[in-house]
Design a protein around this motif. Structure first.
Motif, short mmCIF file in Angstrom:
data_model
loop_
_atom_site.label_atom_id
_atom_site.label_comp_id
_atom_site.label_asym_id
_atom_site.label_seq_id
_atom_site.Cartn_x
_atom_site.Cartn_y
_atom_site.Cartn_z
N GLY A 129 -23.09 -13.17 -38.03
CA GLY A 129 -23.87 -12.47 -37.01
C GLY A 129 -23.10 -12.20 -35.74
O GLY A 129 -22.03 -12.77 -35.49
N GLU A 130 -23.66 -11.30 -34.92
CA GLU A 130 -23.04 -10.94 -33.65
C GLU A 130 -23.41 -11.96 -32.57
O GLU A 130 -24.44 -12.64 -32.67
N ARG A 131 -22.57 -12.02 -31.53
CA ARG A 131 -22.78 -12.99 -30.47
C ARG A 131 -22.93 -12.29 -29.13
O ARG A 131 -22.39 -11.21 -28.90
N LEU A 132 -23.65 -12.97 -28.23
CA LEU A 132 -23.81 -12.45 -26.89
C LEU A 132 -22.47 -12.44 -26.18
O LEU A 132 -21.57 -13.24 -26.47
N SER A 133 -22.33 -11.57 -25.20
CA SER A 133 -21.09 -11.44 -24.45
C SER A 133 -21.26 -12.01 -23.04
O SER A 133 -22.36 -12.03 -22.49
N GLY A 134 -20.13 -12.42 -22.48
CA GLY A 134 -20.14 -12.92 -21.11
C GLY A 134 -20.48 -11.85 -20.09
O GLY A 134 -20.79 -12.16 -18.93
N GLU A 135 -20.43 -10.60 -20.50
CA GLU A 135 -20.79 -9.52 -19.58
C GLU A 135 -22.26 -9.62 -19.18
O GLU A 135 -22.66 -9.12 -18.14
N GLY A 136 -23.06 -10.28 -20.02
CA GLY A 136 -24.49 -10.40 -19.72
C GLY A 136 -24.87 -11.74 -19.15
O GLY A 136 -26.06 -12.08 -19.10
N ARG A 137 -23.89 -12.54 -18.72
CA ARG A 137 -24.20 -13.87 -18.19
C ARG A 137 -25.08 -13.79 -16.94
O ARG A 137 -25.01 -12.83 -16.17
N TRP A 138 -25.88 -14.82 -16.74
CA TRP A 138 -26.78 -14.86 -15.59
C TRP A 138 -25.99 -15.07 -14.30
O TRP A 138 -25.08 -15.89 -14.24
N GLN A 139 -26.36 -14.33 -13.29
CA GLN A 139 -25.77 -14.50 -11.96
C GLN A 139 -26.88 -14.43 -10.93
O GLN A 139 -27.82 -13.63 -11.05
N ALA A 140 -26.78 -15.26 -9.90
CA ALA A 140 -27.79 -15.26 -8.85
C ALA A 140 -27.74 -13.96 -8.07
O ALA A 140 -26.66 -13.43 -7.78
N LYS A 141 -28.90 -13.43 -7.73
CA LYS A 141 -29.00 -12.22 -6.95
C LYS A 141 -29.59 -12.54 -5.58
O LYS A 141 -30.58 -13.27 -5.48
N GLU A 142 -28.97 -12.01 -4.57
CA GLU A 142 -29.37 -12.29 -3.20
C GLU A 142 -30.84 -11.92 -2.99
O GLU A 142 -31.27 -10.82 -3.28
N GLY A 143 -31.58 -12.90 -2.49
CA GLY A 143 -32.97 -12.64 -2.13
C GLY A 143 -33.95 -12.71 -3.28
O GLY A 143 -35.15 -12.52 -3.07
N ARG A 146 -30.58 -19.66 -6.92
CA ARG A 146 -29.64 -19.34 -5.85
C ARG A 146 -29.32 -20.61 -5.07
O ARG A 146 -30.18 -21.47 -4.89
N LEU A 147 -28.08 -20.73 -4.63
CA LEU A 147 -27.68 -21.85 -3.78
C LEU A 147 -27.24 -21.28 -2.44
O LEU A 147 -26.34 -20.44 -2.37
N THR A 148 -27.89 -21.71 -1.38
CA THR A 148 -27.57 -21.24 -0.04
C THR A 148 -26.86 -22.35 0.72
O THR A 148 -27.33 -23.50 0.74
N LEU A 149 -25.74 -22.00 1.33
CA LEU A 149 -24.94 -22.96 2.08
C LEU A 149 -25.31 -22.93 3.56
O LEU A 149 -25.44 -21.86 4.15
N CYS A 150 -25.47 -24.11 4.13
CA CYS A 150 -25.73 -24.23 5.57
C CYS A 150 -24.97 -25.45 6.07
O CYS A 150 -25.24 -26.57 5.63
N PRO A 151 -24.01 -25.27 6.98
CA PRO A 151 -23.24 -26.41 7.48
C PRO A 151 -24.12 -27.47 8.15
O PRO A 151 -23.82 -28.66 8.11
N ALA A 152 -25.22 -27.02 8.79
CA ALA A 152 -26.12 -27.95 9.47
C ALA A 152 -27.49 -27.31 9.60
O ALA A 152 -27.62 -26.08 9.68
N LEU A 153 -28.53 -28.12 9.60
CA LEU A 153 -29.88 -27.60 9.81
C LEU A 153 -30.06 -27.21 11.27
O LEU A 153 -29.52 -27.85 12.17
N ASP A 154 -30.81 -26.15 11.49
CA ASP A 154 -31.16 -25.79 12.87
C ASP A 154 -32.59 -25.28 12.91
O ASP A 154 -33.22 -25.02 11.88
N GLU A 155 -33.12 -25.11 14.11
CA GLU A 155 -34.53 -24.74 14.27
C GLU A 155 -34.82 -23.36 13.69
O GLU A 155 -35.88 -23.12 13.13
N LYS A 156 -33.87 -22.43 13.79
CA LYS A 156 -34.09 -21.08 13.28
C LYS A 156 -34.30 -21.10 11.78
O LYS A 156 -35.15 -20.41 11.24
N LEU A 157 -33.50 -21.92 11.11
CA LEU A 157 -33.62 -22.02 9.65
C LEU A 157 -35.00 -22.54 9.26
O LEU A 157 -35.58 -22.11 8.28
N LEU A 158 -35.52 -23.46 10.07
CA LEU A 158 -36.83 -24.03 9.77
C LEU A 158 -37.95 -23.03 9.99
O LEU A 158 -39.03 -23.16 9.43
N GLU A 159 -37.71 -22.04 10.81
CA GLU A 159 -38.76 -21.08 11.16
C GLU A 159 -38.73 -19.83 10.29
O GLU A 159 -39.74 -19.16 10.12
N GLU A 160 -37.57 -19.48 9.74
CA GLU A 160 -37.41 -18.20 9.07
C GLU A 160 -37.69 -18.26 7.57
O GLU A 160 -37.24 -19.19 6.89
#
Length: 601
Positions: A42-56, A85-99
């Motif tokens: 049988g045929e196999r899936l290709s890496g061209e169709g691998r899952w990737q996170a999309k912004e938002g 999705r994995l979002t990087l933040c060097p440190a927590l701040d108040e804006k991040l908590l509000e948005e």
């Protein structure tokens, strides 16, 4: 005296038995299409169709710490496997908590956080109902001096900056595979102990739940006050998890994160590979190598040892365990001894492998004094002689994946290869991914267990990877048997070691696969996109991938599956179910919980 009549009866019986055995053997060989690899159809899936996170798009996990650190790499791999999705933040701040939308989890590097300014921000994030995971902890002095941080972590008392453990206890219900006590009881078990046994001693208070703790031998210490290694605290209705130690710096962290998310949720559902592989390397070999040592230890040639002594034991192991082996054929190892490979036993081994549901692969390992490219050229004569149409889907690269392999792949030297098996090695980067695409056409499957070793860190890593991925790849490396250094390397000793490993490192319920068979599941797992939602007692799971190759792990807290459609399931252990998709949409109905529980997600 035997009468003519009895003599005739005896001869007739012997003739019938001889005919029956010969006929059955002939029938077996006629029905054994050993020149085909059934796992390459049988045929196999290709890496061209691998899952990737999309912004938002989709839910996300917030990482608070340093990009490129070991903890960051574990978190990145875990999010890739769980399709977040994995979002990087060097440190927590108040804006991040509000948005915007709040993250599903906050993964925090404690050893890189300024708790003089961040403690209140972390507490505020917890008050919003977001579970927080301390992937590691700050220094003992920081925790000892910061009352707010101790409250967050549920630490009642910072007892000692360093305490010597006699072992580590993992409680049941956290990782798949049940409870384990990693503590040596005798001199032989001391060889297994390779976990970190010097840790800061924190005593956790009320409202906490411990999943793993250190064991100490001090008199007068209550077990409830043993050093906590992984635990959960409830802070103003939200769960805070803490890891005391270096457990999140390698692939062991993948399963720990899956288990932590499970403990933070009423139910978890995520994709797994569902493949338990056994990789046999350097066997069978086809050259009469190391002749002097073979004669000294076994009083026979290498070919006789492998076929008459090793193979009966090897096949018995696989039949008894129910596992499947991928045997990596080795035309020769030493290319400078003048011994060329012989082809006579090639068909025998393919037949025997087929009978135990195994497959053959090709090894890229070789001795010194020759390059990989030269090895491939030298081996070509052997493969031309035995050419019978067999498709070798799996190749073994040894320690790591050599750079020159890319050139060989581009030149077509890997022929029908679909997957590469490799080991990280003792000194190599232990964050090399368990499963990944090496290229769009090739997957890579890492060795996760060395069958000739039995260490506590390996056991913990195995449980972790089975929890995160439902994947294992156990190595049986025949190098030490065919190129022994001493009497201790004899086959009978090695046999005892691997026999125990096949039983110890197989988890009932998960599939036994060859590497080519596992490759199909790895591709589906890496390409998979899915969505699920729970409404009251019903979970609806949707995926557009090939139904019969998509597997999921469902973990509940006291709930059972009462009805299922569009999928099938198997109960692995208490509150853990392996789900196989049969269509692109499954409906799972759960029974009532046995007890009232509250969770953060």
């Amino acid at each position: 005296m035997i009468s003519y009549r009895k003599f005739f009866s005896i001869c007739l019986m012997m003739a019938v038995l001889f005919f029956m055995f010969q006929f059955l053997q002939l029938y077996k060989e006629m029905g054994n299409e050993y020149s085909t690899n059934q796992y390459m159809e049988g045929e196999r899936l290709s890496g061209e169709g691998r899952w990737q996170a999309k912004e938002g798009e989709g839910e996300y996990v917030l990482f608070v710490g340093k990009e490129g650190s070991d903890a960051w790499r574990v978190a990145s791999q875990w999010c890739l496997y769980t399709k977040r999705r994995l979002t990087l933040c060097p440190a927590l701040d108040e804006k991040l908590l509000e948005e915007g939308e709040l993250p599903r989890l906050v993964l925090l590097e404690g050893n890189g956080t300024d708790f003089g300014t961040q403690t209140e921000q972390i507490a505020e994030m917890a008050r919003k109902g977001v579970p927080i995971v301390f992937l590691n902890l700050p220094s003992f002095s920081v925790i000892e001096e910061n009352a707010g941080l101790r409250e967050l972590l549920g630490i009642e008392r910072a007892q000692e900056e360093e305490v010597k453990l006699s072992g580590v206890q993992l409680f049941s219900g956290f990782l798949l595979g049940g409870e384990s006590l990693y503590a040596a009881q005798n001199e032989e078990e001391e060889k297994k102990q390779d976990l970190a046994l010097s840790v800061p001693w924190y005593v956790t208070g009320k409202g906490t739940k411990t999943y793993m703790r250190g064991v100490i031998e001090e008199e007068g210490v209550d077990r409830e006050e043993y050093p906590a290694l992984i635990w959960r605290n409830t802070f103003e209705g939200t769960f805070i998890f803490a890891v005391n130690g270096d457990y999140m710096s390698d692939v062991t962290g993948l399963g720990l994160l899956s288990a932590i998310e499970y403990e933070a949720s009423s139910v978890t559902l995520y994709p797994v590979v569902n493949a338990q592989n056994v990789t046999v390397t350097g066997y069978p070999g086809f050259a009469e190598e190391n002749a002097e040592v073979m004669e000294t230890l076994y009083s026979r040639r290498s070919s006789s040892l492998q076929q008459d002594i090793i193979w009966p034991g090897m096949s018995a192991l696989f039949r008894r365990s129910g596992l499947k082996g991928t045997f990596f054929l080795m035309p020769q190892y030493d290319y400078g001894d003048g011994q060329e490979p012989e082809t006579e036993s090639y068909a025998f081994y393919l037949q025997q492998m087929k009978e135990i549901d195994g497959e053959a692969g090709k090894t890229l390992e070789h001795g010194e004094g020759i390059t990989l490219e030269e090895k491939q050229k030298r081996d070509s004569a052997f493969w031309e002689k035995v050419e019978n149409g067999y498709q070798f889907g799996a190749y073994y690269t040894g320690e790591g994946i050599p750079e020159e392999l890319q050139r060989l792949a581009e030149a077509g030297a890997l022929e029908d290869a679909v997957t590469l098996a490799y080991t990280a090695g003792e000194e190599a980067d232990f964050l090399l991914p368990p499963v990944a695409y090496y290229s769009d056409d090739l997957t890579a499957q890492r060795i996760t267990v060395n069958g000739a070793q039995d260490t506590y860190s390996q056991s913990l890593r195995h449980k972790s990877l089975m929890t995160a991925l439902g994947y294992s790849n156990l190595l049986i490396d025949m190098q030490s048997v065919l190129w022994p250094d001493s009497e201790e390397d004899r086959w009978e000793n090695f046999y005892e070691e691997i026999s125990g490993s096949l039983n110890r490192y197989s988890l009932q319920g998960f599939s036994a696969t060859t590497l080519s068979e596992s490759d199909e599941r790895v591709r589906c797992f890496l390409n998979l996109s899915y969505a699920w939602e729970r409404t009251e007692d019903v979970i609806v799971l949707e995926t557009g991938q090939e139904a019969d190759k998509a597997w999921f792990l469902l973990r509940t807290h006291g709930e059972e599956i009462t009805e299922i459609s569009g999928a099938d399931y198997q109960k692995l252990e208490e509150d853990a179910f392996l789900i196989q998709m049969l269509s692109d949409r499954a409906r799972i109905e759960l029974g009532k919980s046995k007890e009232e529980l509250s969770f953060g997600l």
